[in-house]
Design a protein around this motif. Structure first.
Motif, PDB file in Angstrom:
ATOM      1  N   VAL B 305       0.871  -1.169   0.000  1.00  0.00           N
ATOM      2  CA  VAL B 305       0.000   0.000   0.000  1.00  0.00           C
ATOM      3  C   VAL B 305       0.909   1.219   0.000  1.00  0.00           C
ATOM      4  O   VAL B 305       1.702   1.402   0.924  1.00  0.00           O
ATOM      5  CB  VAL B 305      -0.906   0.011   1.252  1.00  0.00           C
ATOM      6  N   GLU B 307       0.964   4.593   0.679  1.00  0.00           N
ATOM      7  CA  GLU B 307       0.190   5.648   1.344  1.00  0.00           C
ATOM      8  C   GLU B 307       0.951   6.112   2.570  1.00  0.00           C
ATOM      9  O   GLU B 307       1.830   5.417   3.064  1.00  0.00           O
ATOM     10  CB  GLU B 307      -1.164   5.089   1.834  1.00  0.00           C
ATOM     11  N   ASP B 311      -2.336   8.156   7.788  1.00  0.00           N
ATOM     12  CA  ASP B 311      -3.700   8.298   7.275  1.00  0.00           C
ATOM     13  C   ASP B 311      -4.353   6.935   7.082  1.00  0.00           C
ATOM     14  O   ASP B 311      -5.511   6.725   7.423  1.00  0.00           O
ATOM     15  CB  ASP B 311      -3.692   9.014   5.904  1.00  0.00           C
ATOM     16  N   PHE B 312      -3.579   6.018   6.497  1.00  0.00           N
ATOM     17  CA  PHE B 312      -4.175   4.762   6.056  1.00  0.00           C
ATOM     18  C   PHE B 312      -4.486   3.793   7.194  1.00  0.00           C
ATOM     19  O   PHE B 312      -5.552   3.174   7.226  1.00  0.00           O
ATOM     20  CB  PHE B 312      -3.273   4.080   5.018  1.00  0.00           C
ATOM     21  N   VAL B 315      -7.751   4.030   9.123  1.00  0.00           N
ATOM     22  CA  VAL B 315      -8.895   3.627   8.294  1.00  0.00           C
ATOM     23  C   VAL B 315      -9.013   2.105   8.297  1.00  0.00           C
ATOM     24  O   VAL B 315     -10.099   1.546   8.467  1.00  0.00           O
ATOM     25  CB  VAL B 315      -8.733   4.153   6.845  1.00  0.00           C
ATOM     26  N   LEU B 316      -7.874   1.451   8.120  1.00  0.00           N
ATOM     27  CA  LEU B 316      -7.861  -0.014   8.105  1.00  0.00           C
ATOM     28  C   LEU B 316      -8.371  -0.571   9.438  1.00  0.00           C
ATOM     29  O   LEU B 316      -9.223  -1.469   9.471  1.00  0.00           O
ATOM     30  CB  LEU B 316      -6.432  -0.506   7.823  1.00  0.00           C
TER      31      LEU B 316
END
Ligand code: FAD
Ligand code: FAD
Lengths: 263, 324
Positions: B305, B307, B311-312, B315-316
């Motif tokens: 990924v 990113e 941030d990521f 979310v995950l």
């Protein structure tokens, strides 16, 4: 104790994406953020702490172009007493042995009880400390993660070996040590610290000052020559997930479930 | 040219390290027909077991048995090698903490070239050996030309050259102990202090959520802890995180940390240096989250990924929690 610390100015890999330039002769150096090699910062901190305990002085030396002056100054702002910049067009293209041979002459111009290098620099070679010690016929220890001053003539040093185990050794002074990260917590250098040493004079030594025959260093003397830089062909490589963060997260969750990555 | 090739054998408790046979493959990458000579130093009965196990794979196994060699002291072994190696020897070491300790200085004393952390060889052109190395944490590679006319000392990156079990060299063990001369040293070995155990044993976990320098701040470790909790795993890390004292040493994965064997390894903000990856065994499913597509971790990972992890990852974590 008189301590010499060798410091190298390197592109900061945490801050930069390193790319190969158009003809592959070098990396793309425009717009790179440079800093002191991570390992060397620990070495300077360690030297300062030793001198704080037993007295003496810390001298930092960097071999490079005139831009390397800024890192010498930075390490002086940390608390090193003296700084030296070693710079000469004749030194360009030196291999590890060339660099060590130049630093050897610097060491011999002073009278040092202890010489410190970092365990490795941006090339990941980890070669200069061991070469320098052999050239000076001094005992050497690599990947050092603790130093205890036992007496005027002896140190007890820990080497961090495989598995994070520590190998303890007694080593006679003078000696050369290459320092591993984590040995201490390098102090923070603020703008004010830099300002304090802004006008300190840092001598620049070239081949003539060091009594070096230019034909023994630099590109022509190098037994190891760099041919080019390249980016290796991606093998299979990772499957890169695309989409919004939410979409990627969902794909990833499916993969995690399939591979036993979610209990 | 056909220089004699030597491989220094790292061994422990009577067993040769994996790098022993890797060095045979490395040697044949330089000289296709060579059967290198193994150099085995040590003391006592352990040594014979190591030598006998290696004999089939090497042209010869040189055994050096001496009390003063019971623990591998680079300075003593350097003296020994200077006394027994031929002038144009090509000597291979694994690029580990012993190779780093011994090899650069040996090259000075033997007056031969030194190549560190070689990751590949692309043949000989006369006396010039073309070598591949990685620089800048593996973001770019470089070709070097090393003039090996006066011999060479080469540190080989562990884990790169796969052992070739199919080729037997059928060598013999030769006891060279009588050639041992003065082994006095300026650095005396005292003892090995074993690393301390921590509150969790990451070597026993199936799911590791591992953080590297890309986590940027101590406070952000929480992000990884939340993900670890959501997936039922444990947080581990790369070396800079331990150096910064953000996590305890027993959480460090790598050659100077723990060797882990999880089913799934999530590398968050880890570049993928060989010293880090050297601590991951058992071929786990590797997921990399890194904002730089050029990071070498993407060449090793199964899925990536590209990113900002800050941030990521939240979310995950949230999506996983929702699904439960
Ligand atoms: C334009 C360019 C051309 C080059 N050409 C060649 C070439 O043809 N062949 C070749 O082999 N190499 C070449 N090099 C690499 C150069 O020789 C390396 O800088 C050298 O090998 C030493 O760095 P290292 O990273 O290997 O040091 P390492 O051994 O990894 O560093 C260990 C420690 O040594 C000390 N140290 C290293 N370098 C310095 C320094 N400059 N000043 C002070 N202390 C230092 C530091 O304490 C450092 O922590 C080139 C480099 C450049 C920038
Ligand atoms: C003798 C020796 C032994 C060593 N042993 C070990 C060991 O056991 N274990 C170990 O780990 N290392 C070890 N090292 C150190 C090793 O060489 C590397 O320096 C280290 O692994 C780098 O750690 P890293 O990947 O976390 O950091 P870096 O190499 O700095 O990588 C950080 C990565 O994070 C990415 N990133 C930055 N910000 C973000 C963001 N916001 N979101 C997503 N990605 C981001 C960057 O693109 C980069 O790829 C050893 C070194 C030596 C010399």
């Amino acid at each position: 104790m008189e301590i010499l610390v060798c410091v190298k100015r390197v592109p900061d890999t945490a801050e930069n994406e390193i790319e190969v330039n158009r003809d592959g002769s070098d990396i793309e150096r425009d717009d790179l953020v440079y800093s002191v090699n991570e390992w060397d910062n620990y070495a300077v901190e360690e030297a300062i702490q030793i001198v704080d305990k037993v007295g003496g002085a810390v001298t930092v030396v960097s071999l490079g172009d005139e831009d390397s002056e800024e890192i010498v100054r930075r390490e002086m702002a940390m608390g090193a007493n003296n700084g030296i910049l070693v710079s000469d067009d004749a030194f360009e293209g030196s291999d590890g042995k060339g660099v060590a041979a130049i630093l050897k002459t610097v060491a011999e111009k002073g009278s040092y009880d202890l010489i410190l290098t970092g365990a490795q620099a941006d090339d990941g070679a980890g070669q200069i400390g061991g070469m320098l010690a052999a050239m000076l016929d001094l005992p050497y220890a690599s990947v050092v993660n603790s130093i205890e001053v036992v007496s005027d003539s002896q140190l007890k040093v820990g080497r961090e070996i495989e598995g994070g185990n520590q190998e303890l050794n007694e080593i006679g002074l003078p000696c050369v040590l290459s320092i591993q990260t984590g040995i201490n917590e390098p102090r923070y250098v603020g703008i004010r610290g830099i300002r304090k040493v802004a006008s300190v004079d840092i001598p620049i030594w070239g081949a003539a000052d060091l009594g070096l025959d230019a034909s023994n260093v630099g590109q022509s003397a190098a037994g190891v020559k760099r041919v080019d830089y390249f980016v290796p062909e991606f093998g299979e490589g990772a499957e890169i997930l695309e989409g919004s963060d939410e979409e990627i997260a969902e794909k990833l969750i499916d993969l995690l479930k399939a591979k036993g990555g979610i209990k | 040219m056909a220089a004699q090739v030597f491989a220094y054998i790292v061994h422990k408790n009577g067993v040769a390290d994996d790098t022993a046979l890797e060095l045979v493959s490395a040697a044949r990458n330089i000289f296709p027909d060579t059967s290198p000579t193994a150099i085995v130093t040590g003391s006592g009965t352990d040594l014979d077991g190591v030598c006998n196990d290696l004999a089939a794979s090497f042209g010869e196994v040189w055994k050096f048995d001496h009390e003063a060699l019971a623990y591998p002291n680079a300075e003593a072994i350097r003296k020994l090698l200077m006394a027994v190696l031929p002038a144009d020897a090509v000597v291979l070491f694994p690029h580990d903490t012993f190779g780093m300790d011994l090899a650069p200085g040996l090259s000075i004393k033997l007056n031969s070239v030194f190549v560190s952390d070689a990751a590949g060889f692309e043949g000989l052109d006369g006396n010039n050996l073309k070598v591949i190395r990685q620089e800048y944490s593996g973001q770019v590679s470089t070709h070097l030309m090393a003039d090996i006319s006066a011999g060479a000392v080469i540190n080989v990156r562990p884990g790169i050259f796969q052992p070739d079990e199919s080729r037997s060299a059928g060598g013999q063990v030769v006891d060279k102990s009588s050639k041992i001369g003065d082994l006095s040293v300026g650095r005396r070995f005292l003892e090995v202090v074993e690393a301390e155990a921590g509150d969790v044993d990451i070597t026993k976990e199936d799911i590791l959520v591992s953080v590297g320098r890309g986590i940027e701040d101590q406070d952000n470790i929480e992000i990884a802890e939340e993900l670890a909790e959501a997936v039922g795993g444990v947080v581990s890390c790369s070396r800079p995180i331990v150096d910064a004292k953000w996590l305890e040493k027993p959480r460090q994965v790598g050659t100077s940390g723990q060797t882990v064997k999880p089913k799934v390894y999530m590398a968050l903000g880890i570049s993928g240096s060989f010293q880090h990856m050297g601590g991951i065994k058992g071929n786990p499913y590797i997921i990399a989250v890194n904002k730089n597509l050029k990071a070498p971790i993407f060449q090793i990972a199964d899925v990536g990924v590209v990113e900002d992890l800050l941030d990521f990852v939240p979310v995950l974590t949230e999506k996983i929690q929702e699904g439960k």
